[in-house]
Design a protein around this motif. Structure first.
Motif, PDB file in Angstrom:
ATOM      1  N   ASN A   1       3.857  -0.507  -7.005  1.00 33.59           N
ATOM      2  CA  ASN A   1       2.490  -0.844  -6.572  1.00 33.59           C
ATOM      3  C   ASN A   1       1.450   0.142  -7.092  1.00 33.59           C
ATOM      4  O   ASN A   1       0.355  -0.247  -7.489  1.00 33.59           O
TER       5      ASN A   1
ATOM      6  N   GLU B   1       2.809  -6.897  -4.500  1.00 36.37           N
ATOM      7  CA  GLU B   1       2.643  -7.166  -3.074  1.00 36.37           C
ATOM      8  C   GLU B   1       1.170  -7.364  -2.769  1.00 36.37           C
ATOM      9  O   GLU B   1       0.314  -6.777  -3.438  1.00 36.37           O
TER      10      GLU B   1
ATOM     11  N   ALA C   1      -0.901  -6.559   0.016  1.00 39.80           N
ATOM     12  CA  ALA C   1      -1.786  -5.531   0.586  1.00 39.80           C
ATOM     13  C   ALA C   1      -2.167  -4.430  -0.421  1.00 39.80           C
ATOM     14  O   ALA C   1      -3.351  -4.134  -0.589  1.00 39.80           O
TER      15      ALA C   1
ATOM     16  N   THR D   1      -4.859  -5.467  -3.023  1.00 46.72           N
ATOM     17  CA  THR D   1      -6.106  -6.083  -2.569  1.00 46.72           C
ATOM     18  C   THR D   1      -7.329  -5.223  -2.904  1.00 46.72           C
ATOM     19  O   THR D   1      -8.325  -5.745  -3.417  1.00 46.72           O
TER      20      THR D   1
ATOM     21  N   VAL E   1      -3.359 -11.845  -3.227  1.00 51.31           N
ATOM     22  CA  VAL E   1      -3.834 -10.639  -2.545  1.00 51.31           C
ATOM     23  C   VAL E   1      -4.397 -11.108  -1.204  1.00 51.31           C
ATOM     24  O   VAL E   1      -4.438 -12.304  -0.939  1.00 51.31           O
ATOM     25  N   LEU E   2      -4.820 -10.171  -0.354  1.00 48.25           N
ATOM     26  CA  LEU E   2      -5.379 -10.558   0.937  1.00 48.25           C
ATOM     27  C   LEU E   2      -6.873 -10.855   0.774  1.00 48.25           C
ATOM     28  O   LEU E   2      -7.525 -10.224  -0.051  1.00 48.25           O
TER      29      LEU E   2
ATOM     30  N   THR F   1       6.899  -9.038   1.761  1.00 40.76           N
ATOM     31  CA  THR F   1       5.522  -8.538   1.713  1.00 40.76           C
ATOM     32  C   THR F   1       4.774  -9.183   0.541  1.00 40.76           C
ATOM     33  O   THR F   1       3.646  -8.806   0.245  1.00 40.76           O
TER      34      THR F   1
ATOM     35  N   THR G   1       3.483 -12.986  -0.994  1.00 37.53           N
ATOM     36  CA  THR G   1       3.162 -14.280  -0.363  1.00 37.53           C
ATOM     37  C   THR G   1       4.150 -15.408  -0.696  1.00 37.53           C
ATOM     38  O   THR G   1       4.419 -16.229   0.175  1.00 37.53           O
TER      39      THR G   1
END
Ligand code: FRU
Length: 297
Positions: free
Chosen positions: A58, A82, A84, A87, A107-108, A149, A151
């Motif tokens: 990440n 992932e 979070a 984002t 992403v969120l 983690t 989506t």
């Protein structure tokens, strides 16, 4: 009149630079996505794509996005590891006015230009329904989940549970194999040692289904188990279906080609949809020679 040829500025075709951050290149599906991006970009001489591999890290992937912003690229493509952790950097790039196209894993929130991917919930639901139909609505299932983690893992899980709702199918073992074949193999070894009766393995991707198959084969139990996976690359999931290793594989298009086309649309001033949902097909031994069957519900 004097005309100085050398100082005349001829109309120049604009060169666009697109930065692409791929979360890893350890799996055939991601290698295929990058190939799809390259092939789509090659036919546009004015387009330069910089491909970076985050190696499933990440922090490295966050740094890619920040480097692209500093370098002043014209657009960013990203397939995040992932939701979070990616984002923030995606939001920052987007807020600076750089178009950001998010591919396959989300992403969120809403701070990106466009998301391209297939409907993972629908695929999970279709897998559940297909398994329910195949088993007469009963049996013991092992669910090998993708990184929860990310989506697609979450949606392939919740969709599947909807697909088997109101049946007598029991999920007797579930584990997060993080999309990786060796992890899936290990988890399946545990499941096999704990349960004498396993009827179906539902894995969130084809490498996971194949890892489970190898574990079952080593235990001499593969013939009594139905294996189902997702991705359906021609040289992976579709081949496993042809070989009789998988009962079904559900297509998960990479979106690489679409991402390049959408980026060009944006750069050429066209308005694009915020969300682009790609279609999917199911491949089974009955339909594989006809090119699978489109999922619609
Ligand atoms: C590759 C992969 C695919 C899967 C996708 C989900 O990294 O695990 O097998 O369909 O990611 O994001």
């Amino acid at each position: 009149m004097f005309f100085n040829l050398s100082s005349h500025s001829w109309p120049q075709k604009r060169i666009w630079t697109i930065g692409m951050s791929q979360c890893n290149l350890g799996e055939p599906w991601r290698v295929q996505m990058n190939a799809d991006v390259k092939n789509a970009a090659e036919v546009h001489p004015g387009l330069k794509v910089i491909l970076k591999d985050a190696q499933n890290d990440n922090l490295r992937q966050r740094a890619h996005i920040e480097e692209f912003v500093r370098a002043g690229v014209d657009a960013i493509l990203v397939s995040p590891k992932e939701a979070a952790p990616l984002t923030g950097p995606v939001r920052d790039a987007y807020k600076k006015g750089i178009p950001v196209i998010v591919i396959d894993r989300r992403v969120l929130g809403e701070d990106y230009t466009c998301f391209i991917g297939a409907d993972n919930k629908k695929i999970g639901r279709a897998a559940g329904k297909w398994i329910a139909e195949k088993t007469g609505g009963k049996g013991n299932v092992v669910e090998l989940k993708g990184l929860m983690t990310s989506t697609p893992g979450q949606d392939r899980h919740s969709g599947f549970r909807e697909g088997i709702a109101n049946t007598n199918i029991a999920v007797i073992f579930e584990a997060d194999m993080k999309w990786l074949e060796p992890n899936a193999r290990k988890e399946m070894e545990s499941a096999l040692s704990r349960f004498d009766k396993i009827d179906v393995v539902y894995a969130h991707n084809d490498p996971g289904a194949h890892g489970a198959y190898l574990a079952a084969k080593a235990a001499g139990r593969e013939a009594r188990i139905l294996f189902v996976g997702i991705d359906a690359l021609p040289h992976e999931g579709q081949m496993y279906v042809k070989q009789g290793i998988l009962g079904a594989s559900f297509e998960y298009p990479t979106g690489g080609k679409h991402a390049v086309e959408i980026a060009l649309d944006i750069l050429n001033g066209k308005k694009v949809a915020k969300e682009i949902t790609l279609p999917s097909r199911v491949f089974t031994k009955e339909n594989i020679d006809k090119g699978g069957e489109v999922l619609n519900e």
